[in-house]
Design a protein around this motif. Sequence first.
Motif, short mmCIF file in Angstrom:
data_model
loop_
_atom_site.label_atom_id
_atom_site.label_comp_id
_atom_site.label_asym_id
_atom_site.label_seq_id
_atom_site.Cartn_x
_atom_site.Cartn_y
_atom_site.Cartn_z
N TYR A 1 16.98 -42.73 -8.37
CA TYR A 1 15.43 -41.92 -8.92
C TYR A 1 16.79 -41.24 -10.34
O TYR A 1 15.65 -41.44 -10.70
CB TYR A 1 15.56 -41.17 -7.99
CG TYR A 1 14.35 -39.62 -8.83
CD1 TYR A 1 13.00 -40.45 -8.25
CD2 TYR A 1 14.63 -38.87 -9.11
CE1 TYR A 1 11.95 -39.23 -9.19
CE2 TYR A 1 13.69 -38.30 -9.77
CZ TYR A 1 12.97 -38.50 -9.35
OH TYR A 1 11.79 -37.64 -10.31
N ALA A 2 17.65 -40.87 -9.98
CA ALA A 2 18.05 -40.00 -11.08
C ALA A 2 18.72 -41.03 -12.35
O ALA A 2 18.26 -41.20 -13.87
CB ALA A 2 18.83 -39.36 -11.15
N ALA A 3 18.91 -42.42 -11.49
CA ALA A 3 19.27 -42.79 -13.12
C ALA A 3 18.35 -43.86 -13.87
O ALA A 3 18.36 -43.65 -15.38
CB ALA A 3 20.15 -44.09 -12.91
N GLU A 4 16.94 -43.78 -12.78
CA GLU A 4 16.26 -44.47 -13.63
C GLU A 4 15.21 -43.76 -14.77
O GLU A 4 15.07 -44.19 -16.11
CB GLU A 4 15.25 -44.57 -12.67
CG GLU A 4 15.51 -46.09 -11.68
CD GLU A 4 14.25 -46.26 -11.12
OE1 GLU A 4 13.72 -46.01 -10.83
OE2 GLU A 4 14.68 -47.62 -10.47
N ARG A 5 15.38 -42.34 -14.40
CA ARG A 5 14.73 -40.94 -15.15
C ARG A 5 15.31 -41.31 -16.67
O ARG A 5 15.22 -40.70 -17.69
CB ARG A 5 14.60 -40.08 -14.44
CG ARG A 5 13.00 -39.64 -13.45
CD ARG A 5 13.23 -38.70 -12.67
NE ARG A 5 13.20 -37.22 -13.72
CZ ARG A 5 11.86 -37.36 -14.45
NH1 ARG A 5 10.68 -38.41 -13.59
NH2 ARG A 5 12.00 -36.16 -15.14
#
Length: 366
Positions: free
Chosen positions: A356-360
Motif C-alpha cells: 500500500y505504501a509503495a503504491e502511494r
Amino acid sequence: MTVNATTVSAGEALRVLQAAWDAQAAGALTASWMLHGRPGVGKTEVVQTLATRIGAELYDLRLTTIEPQDLRGLPYFDHATAKTVWYRPEDLPDTDAPAILFLDELTSAAPSLQPTVYGLLQERRVGRHVLPANVLIVAAGNQVEDGAIAYDMGTALSDRLVHMIVQASADDWLKHYALPAGIHPTVAAFIRTRPDLLETTEDALRRGQMIACTPRSWTRVSRIMAAVPDRALRRVMIAGTVGSAPAAEFALLADEISATVQIDTMLSTPRADRAGLYPTTLHGLTALVYGLVGAVTRDSLPAAIEILADLRLQGGQAKGLPVGDLATFGFELLIGRALERGWADAFATSDAYADYAAERQAAGLP
C-alpha cells in the motif's frame, strides 16, 4: 452579554487545558479556566478526559445543587479557643495528588453563590481553606442565548477567569472522541456523512423544537444502538434523543449498514476470500472503517491492515466512491490506535501495508 473569547473545538479546548496544567505544574502559570458552550457540546467530557490523561482526581461540583454555606463548610464552636471553627467541605480537594476542581454549571448557579466562588477562582481559597498548588480549577456553563437556564456573568466574576467558547466540530468529534469513547460505527458513519447534524441547537431553538442533536445526544444514540436489538423500540428511543427527522434519516442508514457491514466475519476470513464481503456504498464503507478501527485487537491488527489496504481495490464494486481517500483516512485512524497501544511493529512486518505504501509513493502521494 457577549463572550468575546476564541471559539475552539472540544479537542482544541483539551489541548489548551493540557498546556495550562503543564504550565501550572511547572510553577509558571496559575489561573482558573472557563468553558462556555451550548448544552451537550462536550465541555464535561473535555474535563473528564483531561483528568484521565494527567492522572488527576476529579472533584465535580455542580453549582446549581449547592448553597453558599455548602462551599464555606460547617461551623462549630471550639471551647478551648472560644472561637468558631469551620469544617472543610469534602467537595474541595485537600490532597497532594493531582486534582481538578470542576465548577460545572457556573452560569446557571444562583447569583447569591457567586461571591463565594470569587475567592476560589482568584485566591484559590474559601475561608481559611486554601487549595493545594496541584489543583487545576476549571469552570463550565451555558450562555443565556443557548436556551438553557443561565445568568449573565458579571465583570467581577468574568475577570477571574480565562475564557474559551467550545463549539461542536464533526471532524474533531470523530477523530478525537468517537474512537476512544467507543462510539457505535453506525453513528460515526452517519456523522461523517451528515456533519451538519452533529449539533443543531440553534436550528431547534429557531424552530421552537425541544429536542436537538448534540454530541452528548449522539453518544446516547450510540449506547442505544449497542444495548437495544429491537429495531422498532430503538427508533422510538432515538427519535426521543435527537428528534424525529434526524432519527428517520439515521434509521435508513442503520438498516443499510446492518445488512452490509460484517466486521467480525471480515477479520476472521482469509484475505483471498474477503472481496465479496466489502460494502458497496459510501455509508457502508465508512462504517466498516470506524468499526474496524474500534474493534481491532493486537491479534487482529494484521487482518485489519489487509482489509484497509485492499479497500482501494474495491473500486469495481463501489464505483465512483472515494475509496482511496477513505482507505487513507482509515489508516490514519488505525495507525493512531496502534501507536497508543504499542502495536506499531505490526505495520513494519505487514506485506499488505508495504505494498500500500509503495503504491502511494509511486503515485507521488505522501
